[in-house]
Design an enzyme around this catalytic site. Structure first.
Site, PDB file in Angstrom:
ATOM      1  N   ASP A  96      10.539   0.834  -2.020  1.00  0.00           N
ATOM      2  CA  ASP A  96       9.606  -0.170  -1.491  1.00  0.00           C
ATOM      3  C   ASP A  96       9.341   0.110  -0.010  1.00  0.00           C
ATOM      4  O   ASP A  96      10.131   0.773   0.667  1.00  0.00           O
ATOM      5  CB  ASP A  96      10.218  -1.571  -1.660  1.00  0.00           C
ATOM      6  CG  ASP A  96       9.198  -2.688  -1.503  1.00  0.00           C
ATOM      7  OD1 ASP A  96       8.000  -2.405  -1.312  1.00  0.00           O
ATOM      8  OD2 ASP A  96       9.614  -3.857  -1.592  1.00  0.00           O
ATOM      9  N   SER A 103       0.816  -1.212   0.000  1.00  0.00           N
ATOM     10  CA  SER A 103       0.000   0.000   0.000  1.00  0.00           C
ATOM     11  C   SER A 103       0.857   1.273   0.000  1.00  0.00           C
ATOM     12  O   SER A 103       0.476   2.274  -0.627  1.00  0.00           O
ATOM     13  CB  SER A 103      -0.944  -0.007   1.213  1.00  0.00           C
ATOM     14  OG  SER A 103      -0.211  -0.167   2.408  1.00  0.00           O
ATOM     15  N   GLU A 114      10.955  -8.926  -4.607  1.00  0.00           N
ATOM     16  CA  GLU A 114      11.441  -7.678  -3.992  1.00  0.00           C
ATOM     17  C   GLU A 114      12.943  -7.775  -3.724  1.00  0.00           C
ATOM     18  O   GLU A 114      13.698  -6.834  -3.992  1.00  0.00           O
ATOM     19  CB  GLU A 114      10.681  -7.416  -2.685  1.00  0.00           C
ATOM     20  CG  GLU A 114       9.227  -7.040  -2.917  1.00  0.00           C
ATOM     21  CD  GLU A 114       8.406  -6.937  -1.641  1.00  0.00           C
ATOM     22  OE1 GLU A 114       7.304  -6.395  -1.712  1.00  0.00           O
ATOM     23  OE2 GLU A 114       8.856  -7.406  -0.583  1.00  0.00           O
ATOM     24  N   GLY A 134       7.616  -8.722   3.135  1.00  0.00           N
ATOM     25  CA  GLY A 134       6.895  -9.895   2.644  1.00  0.00           C
ATOM     26  C   GLY A 134       5.492 -10.021   3.179  1.00  0.00           C
ATOM     27  O   GLY A 134       4.807 -11.005   2.906  1.00  0.00           O
ATOM     28  N   GLY A 135       5.044  -8.986   3.912  1.00  0.00           N
ATOM     29  CA  GLY A 135       3.656  -9.001   4.378  1.00  0.00           C
ATOM     30  C   GLY A 135       2.685  -9.161   3.208  1.00  0.00           C
ATOM     31  O   GLY A 135       1.629  -9.766   3.333  1.00  0.00           O
ATOM     32  N   LYS A 149       6.383   1.602  11.691  1.00  0.00           N
ATOM     33  CA  LYS A 149       7.119   0.405  11.255  1.00  0.00           C
ATOM     34  C   LYS A 149       8.529   0.352  11.861  1.00  0.00           C
ATOM     35  O   LYS A 149       9.233  -0.645  11.705  1.00  0.00           O
ATOM     36  CB  LYS A 149       7.252   0.398   9.723  1.00  0.00           C
ATOM     37  CG  LYS A 149       5.937   0.464   8.951  1.00  0.00           C
ATOM     38  CD  LYS A 149       5.256  -0.863   8.924  1.00  0.00           C
ATOM     39  CE  LYS A 149       4.015  -0.902   8.036  1.00  0.00           C
ATOM     40  NZ  LYS A 149       4.265  -0.765   6.615  1.00  0.00           N
ATOM     41  N   ASP A 209       7.668  -4.075   6.492  1.00  0.00           N
ATOM     42  CA  ASP A 209       6.781  -4.395   7.618  1.00  0.00           C
ATOM     43  C   ASP A 209       7.403  -3.972   8.939  1.00  0.00           C
ATOM     44  O   ASP A 209       6.687  -3.606   9.872  1.00  0.00           O
ATOM     45  CB  ASP A 209       6.468  -5.896   7.603  1.00  0.00           C
ATOM     46  CG  ASP A 209       5.744  -6.275   6.325  1.00  0.00           C
ATOM     47  OD1 ASP A 209       4.660  -5.715   6.080  1.00  0.00           O
ATOM     48  OD2 ASP A 209       6.289  -7.071   5.542  1.00  0.00           O
TER      49      ASP A 209
HETATM   50  C1  5RP Z   1       5.177  -6.755   0.347  1.00  0.00           C
HETATM   51  C2  5RP Z   1       6.032  -5.995   1.292  1.00  0.00           C
HETATM   52  C3  5RP Z   1       5.565  -4.632   1.683  1.00  0.00           C
HETATM   53  O1  5RP Z   1       6.563  -3.722   1.385  1.00  0.00           O
HETATM   54  C4  5RP Z   1       5.287  -4.607   3.146  1.00  0.00           C
HETATM   55  O2  5RP Z   1       4.369  -5.648   3.443  1.00  0.00           O
HETATM   56  C5  5RP Z   1       4.694  -3.269   3.572  1.00  0.00           C
HETATM   57  O3  5RP Z   1       3.412  -3.142   3.035  1.00  0.00           O
HETATM   58  P1  5RP Z   1       2.549  -1.836   3.215  1.00  0.00           P
HETATM   59  O4  5RP Z   1       3.244  -0.737   2.486  1.00  0.00           O
HETATM   60  O5  5RP Z   1       1.208  -2.208   2.611  1.00  0.00           O
HETATM   61  O6  5RP Z   1       2.414  -1.551   4.693  1.00  0.00           O
HETATM   62  O7  5RP Z   1       7.061  -6.427   1.741  1.00  0.00           O
HETATM   63  O8  5RP Z   1       5.666  -8.049   0.135  1.00  0.00           O
END
Ligand code: 5RP
Length: 221
Positions: free
Chosen positions: A85, A34, A107, A99-100, A125, A88
């Site tokens: 990127d 997101s 990635e 990897g959430g 975070k 989490d």
């Molecule tokens: C996806 C990820 C995302 O970068 C991580 O989960 C953070 O997600 P978000 O920006 O929705 O909080 O590693 O595999």
């Protein structure tokens, strides 16, 4: 400001940074999630100032294309100038759990290909020590039991992520309770488990810079 506003602010700060370094032939690496979605939406504003993107997921590729941003295969590009990127969790050494969203393998591949990894997060975070967030581990389906036993031997409690298959056709084990006091060592140990494709510790592949957004504004570090 809610958490989504903070994610948008972090993405906007990263956009300012990326806008300051891109040239006409620049390839930008794009993560998943997101926070990255906010970055993709912002990146569309400068799409005529760089060449193309490489994406870490089918979902991000679709969003980029919807904005008219060209998406190239990683094998077709000579250089990825910067990879943007979310995460989490991120610690003061800029090591992360990712990897959430289940895109950790691609990635890590795009991050490893890039000159620089810029991480964008809301300040919630940031942690002193990684490990409260369950560690995503991508596993070849037939190795599910074998890998789960090995992860238990390392002190974790793996749980199969329900109804989820990665873009690579694999499963995710979310591992609770691992001791991540030495993230690099644990990243390497898990990589050595037969059947594991990739794990969500980004310690060997730490971020080079972070844009974290809190109620007081964005901090670049
Ligand atoms: C996806 C990820 C995302 O970068 C991580 O989960 C953070 O997600 P978000 O920006 O929705 O909080 O590693 O595999």
């Amino acid at each position: 400001m809610n958490q989504d506003d903070l994610k948008r602010s972090a993405a906007a700060a990263a956009l300012d940074y990326v806008a300051s370094i891109v040239e006409r032939d620049t390839i930008v690496g794009i993560g998943t999630g997101s926070t990255t979605n906010h970055f993709i939406d912002a990146l569309a504003r400068i799409r005529h100032r760089f060449d193309a993107a490489v994406s870490s997921s089918e979902a991000s590729a679709a969003r980029l294309k919807a904005h008219g941003i060209q998406v190239l295969d990683l094998n077709a590009v000579a250089r990825v100038r910067v990879y943007v990127d979310g995460a989490d969790e991120i610690n003061p050494a800029r090591q992360m759990i990712k990897g959430g969203g289940g895109a950790l393998t691609r990635e890590k591949i795009v991050a490893a290909s890039a000159d620089e990894f810029a991480c964008i997060v809301d300040a919630g975070k940031i942690v002193e020590r990684l490990g409260a967030f369950p560690l995503p581990v991508e596993v070849i389906p037939m190795a599910r039991g074998l890998a789960a036993r090995a992860l238990r031997d390392l002190g974790g409690q793996p749980e199969l992520r329900p109804d989820f298959i990665t873009d690579n056709g694999n499963i995710i084990l979310d591992v609770h309770g691992l001791d991540l006091g030495d993230p690099l060592a644990m990243e390497q140990r898990i990589n050595n488990i037969v059947g594991v494709v990739c794990n969500g510790i980004f310690a060997a592949q730490a971020a080079h810079r972070v844009f974290s957004a809190g109620p007081q504004g964005v901090r670049a570090w």
